[in-house]
Design a protein around this motif. Structure first.
Motif, PDB file in Angstrom:
ATOM      1  N   ALA A   1      35.400  76.244  65.675  1.00 49.86           N
ATOM      2  CA  ALA A   1      36.173  75.436  65.186  1.00 49.86           C
ATOM      3  C   ALA A   1      36.914  75.294  63.819  1.00 49.86           C
ATOM      4  CB  ALA A   1      35.127  73.754  65.332  1.00 49.86           C
ATOM      5  N   ALA A   2      35.913  75.745  62.875  1.00 48.26           N
ATOM      6  CA  ALA A   2      36.425  76.284  61.874  1.00 48.26           C
ATOM      7  C   ALA A   2      37.863  77.292  62.107  1.00 48.26           C
ATOM      8  CB  ALA A   2      35.630  76.867  60.734  1.00 48.26           C
ATOM      9  N   ALA A   3      37.684  77.808  63.000  1.00 48.68           N
ATOM     10  CA  ALA A   3      39.150  79.155  63.003  1.00 48.68           C
ATOM     11  C   ALA A   3      39.750  78.276  64.124  1.00 48.68           C
ATOM     12  CB  ALA A   3      38.087  79.895  63.600  1.00 48.68           C
ATOM     13  N   ARG A   4      39.671  77.271  64.421  1.00 45.62           N
ATOM     14  CA  ARG A   4      41.136  76.736  64.746  1.00 45.62           C
ATOM     15  C   ARG A   4      42.053  75.521  63.884  1.00 45.62           C
ATOM     16  NH1 ARG A   4      38.405  72.839  69.268  1.00 45.62           N
ATOM     17  NH2 ARG A   4      40.739  71.676  69.431  1.00 45.62           N
ATOM     18  N   LEU A   5      40.942  75.301  63.070  1.00 45.01           N
ATOM     19  CA  LEU A   5      41.353  74.576  61.688  1.00 45.01           C
ATOM     20  C   LEU A   5      42.433  75.631  61.371  1.00 45.01           C
ATOM     21  CD1 LEU A   5      38.768  72.437  61.163  1.00 45.01           C
ATOM     22  CD2 LEU A   5      41.029  71.251  61.935  1.00 45.01           C
ATOM     23  N   HIS A   6      41.645  76.760  60.505  1.00 45.73           N
ATOM     24  CA  HIS A   6      41.936  77.394  59.819  1.00 45.73           C
ATOM     25  C   HIS A   6      43.570  78.090  60.243  1.00 45.73           C
ATOM     26  CE1 HIS A   6      39.911  78.301  56.074  1.00 45.73           C
ATOM     27  NE2 HIS A   6      38.662  78.009  56.964  1.00 45.73           N
ATOM     28  N   SER A   7      43.666  78.325  61.614  1.00 43.09           N
ATOM     29  CA  SER A   7      45.182  78.905  62.041  1.00 43.09           C
ATOM     30  C   SER A   7      45.839  77.551  62.027  1.00 43.09           C
ATOM     31  CB  SER A   7      44.601  78.544  63.426  1.00 43.09           C
ATOM     32  OG  SER A   7      44.645  77.568  64.760  1.00 43.09           O
ATOM     33  N   ALA A   8      45.777  75.886  61.718  1.00 32.76           N
ATOM     34  CA  ALA A   8      47.051  75.318  61.052  1.00 32.76           C
ATOM     35  C   ALA A   8      47.992  75.427  59.909  1.00 32.76           C
ATOM     36  CB  ALA A   8      46.397  74.253  61.669  1.00 32.76           C
ATOM     37  N   GLY A   9      46.550  76.097  58.879  1.00 33.48           N
ATOM     38  CA  GLY A   9      47.409  76.160  57.593  1.00 33.48           C
ATOM     39  C   GLY A   9      46.048  76.734  56.881  1.00 33.48           C
ATOM     40  N   ASP A  10      46.009  77.770  55.759  1.00 33.00           N
ATOM     41  CA  ASP A  10      44.981  78.008  54.687  1.00 33.00           C
ATOM     42  C   ASP A  10      44.291  76.517  54.118  1.00 33.00           C
ATOM     43  OD1 ASP A  10      43.199  79.625  53.402  1.00 33.00           O
ATOM     44  OD2 ASP A  10      44.872  80.085  51.906  1.00 33.00           O
ATOM     45  N   TYR A  11      43.715  75.977  55.080  1.00 28.47           N
ATOM     46  CA  TYR A  11      42.859  75.028  54.413  1.00 28.47           C
ATOM     47  C   TYR A  11      41.518  75.208  53.461  1.00 28.47           C
ATOM     48  CZ  TYR A  11      46.506  72.432  56.389  1.00 28.47           C
ATOM     49  OH  TYR A  11      47.383  72.254  56.541  1.00 28.47           O
ATOM     50  N   PRO A  12      40.641  74.919  52.890  1.00 30.88           N
ATOM     51  CA  PRO A  12      38.999  74.708  52.896  1.00 30.88           C
ATOM     52  C   PRO A  12      38.127  74.085  53.790  1.00 30.88           C
ATOM     53  CG  PRO A  12      40.322  73.643  50.637  1.00 30.88           C
ATOM     54  CD  PRO A  12      41.099  73.772  51.765  1.00 30.88           C
ATOM     55  N   ILE A  13      36.819  75.188  54.172  1.00 28.71           N
ATOM     56  CA  ILE A  13      36.453  74.533  55.589  1.00 28.71           C
ATOM     57  C   ILE A  13      34.895  74.722  55.308  1.00 28.71           C
ATOM     58  CG2 ILE A  13      35.790  73.767  57.502  1.00 28.71           C
ATOM     59  CD1 ILE A  13      39.330  74.800  58.444  1.00 28.71           C
ATOM     60  N   LEU A  14      34.006  73.731  54.726  1.00 25.97           N
ATOM     61  CA  LEU A  14      32.556  74.781  55.051  1.00 25.97           C
ATOM     62  C   LEU A  14      32.075  73.539  56.321  1.00 25.97           C
ATOM     63  CD1 LEU A  14      30.372  75.488  53.348  1.00 25.97           C
ATOM     64  CD2 LEU A  14      30.001  73.752  52.022  1.00 25.97           C
ATOM     65  N   VAL A  15      31.360  74.735  56.652  1.00 26.65           N
ATOM     66  CA  VAL A  15      30.651  74.283  58.536  1.00 26.65           C
ATOM     67  C   VAL A  15      29.054  74.715  57.850  1.00 26.65           C
ATOM     68  CG1 VAL A  15      32.308  74.696  59.472  1.00 26.65           C
ATOM     69  CG2 VAL A  15      30.156  76.731  58.958  1.00 26.65           C
ATOM     70  N   VAL A  16      28.130  73.936  58.292  1.00 26.69           N
ATOM     71  CA  VAL A  16      26.600  73.580  57.309  1.00 26.69           C
ATOM     72  C   VAL A  16      25.972  73.128  59.153  1.00 26.69           C
ATOM     73  CG1 VAL A  16      24.764  72.596  56.793  1.00 26.69           C
ATOM     74  CG2 VAL A  16      27.374  72.831  55.401  1.00 26.69           C
ATOM     75  N   ALA A  17      25.397  74.179  60.060  1.00 26.41           N
ATOM     76  CA  ALA A  17      24.576  73.757  60.778  1.00 26.41           C
ATOM     77  C   ALA A  17      23.045  72.573  60.809  1.00 26.41           C
ATOM     78  CB  ALA A  17      23.957  74.613  62.344  1.00 26.41           C
ATOM     79  N   ALA A  18      22.983  71.916  61.248  1.00 27.72           N
ATOM     80  CA  ALA A  18      21.728  70.848  61.091  1.00 27.72           C
ATOM     81  C   ALA A  18      21.667  70.233  62.231  1.00 27.72           C
ATOM     82  CB  ALA A  18      22.477  70.159  59.612  1.00 27.72           C
ATOM     83  N   ASP A  19      20.199  69.383  62.388  1.00 21.81           N
ATOM     84  CA  ASP A  19      19.921  69.066  63.152  1.00 21.81           C
ATOM     85  C   ASP A  19      20.083  67.074  62.751  1.00 21.81           C
ATOM     86  OD1 ASP A  19      19.065  66.761  65.279  1.00 21.81           O
ATOM     87  OD2 ASP A  19      17.353  68.837  65.620  1.00 21.81           O
ATOM     88  N   LEU A  20      20.780  66.404  62.659  1.00 23.99           N
ATOM     89  CA  LEU A  20      21.005  65.249  62.157  1.00 23.99           C
ATOM     90  C   LEU A  20      19.783  64.265  62.272  1.00 23.99           C
ATOM     91  CD1 LEU A  20      24.346  64.774  60.983  1.00 23.99           C
ATOM     92  CD2 LEU A  20      22.929  65.674  59.184  1.00 23.99           C
ATOM     93  N   THR A  21      19.224  64.674  63.636  1.00 23.85           N
ATOM     94  CA  THR A  21      18.019  63.275  63.913  1.00 23.85           C
ATOM     95  C   THR A  21      16.868  63.593  62.918  1.00 23.85           C
ATOM     96  OG1 THR A  21      17.173  65.052  65.849  1.00 23.85           O
ATOM     97  CG2 THR A  21      18.738  63.637  65.991  1.00 23.85           C
ATOM     98  N   HIS A  22      17.046  64.468  61.692  1.00 23.66           N
ATOM     99  CA  HIS A  22      16.160  64.876  61.244  1.00 23.66           C
ATOM    100  C   HIS A  22      16.176  65.108  60.271  1.00 23.66           C
ATOM    101  CE1 HIS A  22      13.550  66.023  64.549  1.00 23.66           C
ATOM    102  NE2 HIS A  22      14.221  67.733  64.525  1.00 23.66           N
ATOM    103  N   PRO A  23      15.933  63.682  59.037  1.00 23.88           N
ATOM    104  CA  PRO A  23      16.174  63.004  57.736  1.00 23.88           C
ATOM    105  C   PRO A  23      16.638  64.333  56.985  1.00 23.88           C
ATOM    106  CG  PRO A  23      13.911  62.232  58.360  1.00 23.88           C
ATOM    107  CD  PRO A  23      14.596  62.632  59.869  1.00 23.88           C
ATOM    108  N   ASP A  24      15.042  65.103  56.936  1.00 23.34           N
ATOM    109  CA  ASP A  24      15.334  66.093  55.830  1.00 23.34           C
ATOM    110  C   ASP A  24      16.532  67.091  55.818  1.00 23.34           C
ATOM    111  OD1 ASP A  24      14.058  66.148  58.317  1.00 23.34           O
ATOM    112  OD2 ASP A  24      12.788  68.352  57.299  1.00 23.34           O
ATOM    113  N   GLU A  25      16.818  67.534  57.412  1.00 24.80           N
ATOM    114  CA  GLU A  25      18.017  68.022  57.343  1.00 24.80           C
ATOM    115  C   GLU A  25      19.301  67.552  56.695  1.00 24.80           C
ATOM    116  OE1 GLU A  25      18.470  71.660  60.375  1.00 24.80           O
ATOM    117  OE2 GLU A  25      17.316  71.048  58.516  1.00 24.80           O
ATOM    118  N   ALA A  26      19.628  66.440  57.716  1.00 27.60           N
ATOM    119  CA  ALA A  26      20.350  65.636  56.559  1.00 27.60           C
ATOM    120  C   ALA A  26      20.751  65.623  54.921  1.00 27.60           C
ATOM    121  CB  ALA A  26      20.474  64.016  56.174  1.00 27.60           C
ATOM    122  N   ARG A  27      19.697  66.108  54.147  1.00 31.71           N
ATOM    123  CA  ARG A  27      19.402  66.010  52.921  1.00 31.71           C
ATOM    124  C   ARG A  27      19.639  67.607  52.312  1.00 31.71           C
ATOM    125  NH1 ARG A  27      14.793  62.025  53.313  1.00 31.71           N
ATOM    126  NH2 ARG A  27      13.617  64.062  53.582  1.00 31.71           N
TER     127      ARG A  27
END
Length: 262
Positions: free
Chosen positions: A47-73
């Motif tokens: 997804a970040a690569a596709r978004l970058h292809s539209a312009g030089d934008y700052p994009i941060l990606v973080v993999a997390a399982d948000l069903t767990h509260p500690d992962e969300a934090r």
């Protein structure tokens, strides 16, 4: 219209595809800094690569399982450390699985709440205190009309949606005095993978080809078609922006007028 989102930091859950991805592209086009969170690192990077292809934008990606509260934090801590405080949260993660009614079990209902309700709640819990402490912020919860209109193949997910609507308006009431606005959008059917899955399940149930079901479904919509993800993203942009600075606790239907319910 200038939505005044330049240099805002926006966290989008479920941002690797569908409505979340469309929201990411829309916020980037407005000059915002965007962080995407979902479970799948590979999907996030794609997804970040596709978004970058539209312009030089700052994009941060973080993999997390948000069903767990500690992962969300953990995800919020990473994003805050990299980009500073989060100004806007767009919750679009957690698609509840659809079931035929005869397939429902207790586990089905628990899984839906984990997938949809708690992913949103955990992320809001991780962010709202910091937004309140700095005196401002915005949350847009992408929920769904399944919480307003019971659908036989979407009962657990619809129940989770109903709970999220109540949490949205309740938290908006609590955090409004602290400068934090919390709103929701209820899409109906939206073109993409989830609609394809629903059509395939309905096809199995009724023995009607998915393409025929799609055509018949769109014919019932007063506006003549199902939504595209970009339709939802444009409303999310407005709700998150200072242009909507007197809107909080709103739950906006976006089903093309299909369901005439309050």
């Amino acid at each position: 219209m200038n939505l005044q989102l330049d240099d805002r930091t926006v966290l989008i859950t479920g941002g690797s595809r569908g409505i979340g991805f469309a929201c990411a592209a829309a916020f980037l086009a407005e000059g915002a800094r965007v962080a995407l969170v979902s479970r799948d690192q590979q999907r996030l990077e794609h997804a970040a690569a596709r978004l970058h292809s539209a312009g030089d934008y700052p994009i941060l990606v973080v993999a997390a399982d948000l069903t767990h509260p500690d992962e969300a934090r953990r995800a919020v801590e990473i994003i805050t450390g990299e980009l500073g405080g989060v100004d806007v949260l767009v919750n679009s993660a957690g698609a509840a699985k659809r079931y035929l009614p005869e397939q429902l079990t207790a586990e089905s209902w628990h899984a839906a709440m984990d997938a949809k309700y708690f992913t949103y709640i955990h992320t809001m819990d991780a962010l709202l205190p910091a937004m309140a402490a700095k005196g401002g912020g915005g949350v847009v919860n992408i929920i769904g009309m399944g919480g307003k209109v019971a659908t036989p193949i979407h009962l657990p997910g619809g129940a989770a949606n109903s709970a999220l609507m109540l949490a949205t308006v309740g938290l908006a009431h609590v955090y409004g005095p602290k400068g934090v606005r919390i709103n929701a959008i209820n899409p109906g059917a939206v073109r993409g993978e989830r609609l394809d899955d629903a059509l395939n399940l309905e096809s199995d149930k009724r023995g009607v080809p998915p393409a025929e079901l799609l055509q018949a479904g769109e014919a019932r919509v007063p506006l003549g078609r199902y939504a595209d993800p970009e339709d939802i993203a444009r409303v999310a942009l407005f709700l998150a922006s200072p242009c909507a600075n007197y809107v909080t606790g709103a739950v906006i239907p976006m089903d093309g007028g299909l369901n005439p319910v309050l």
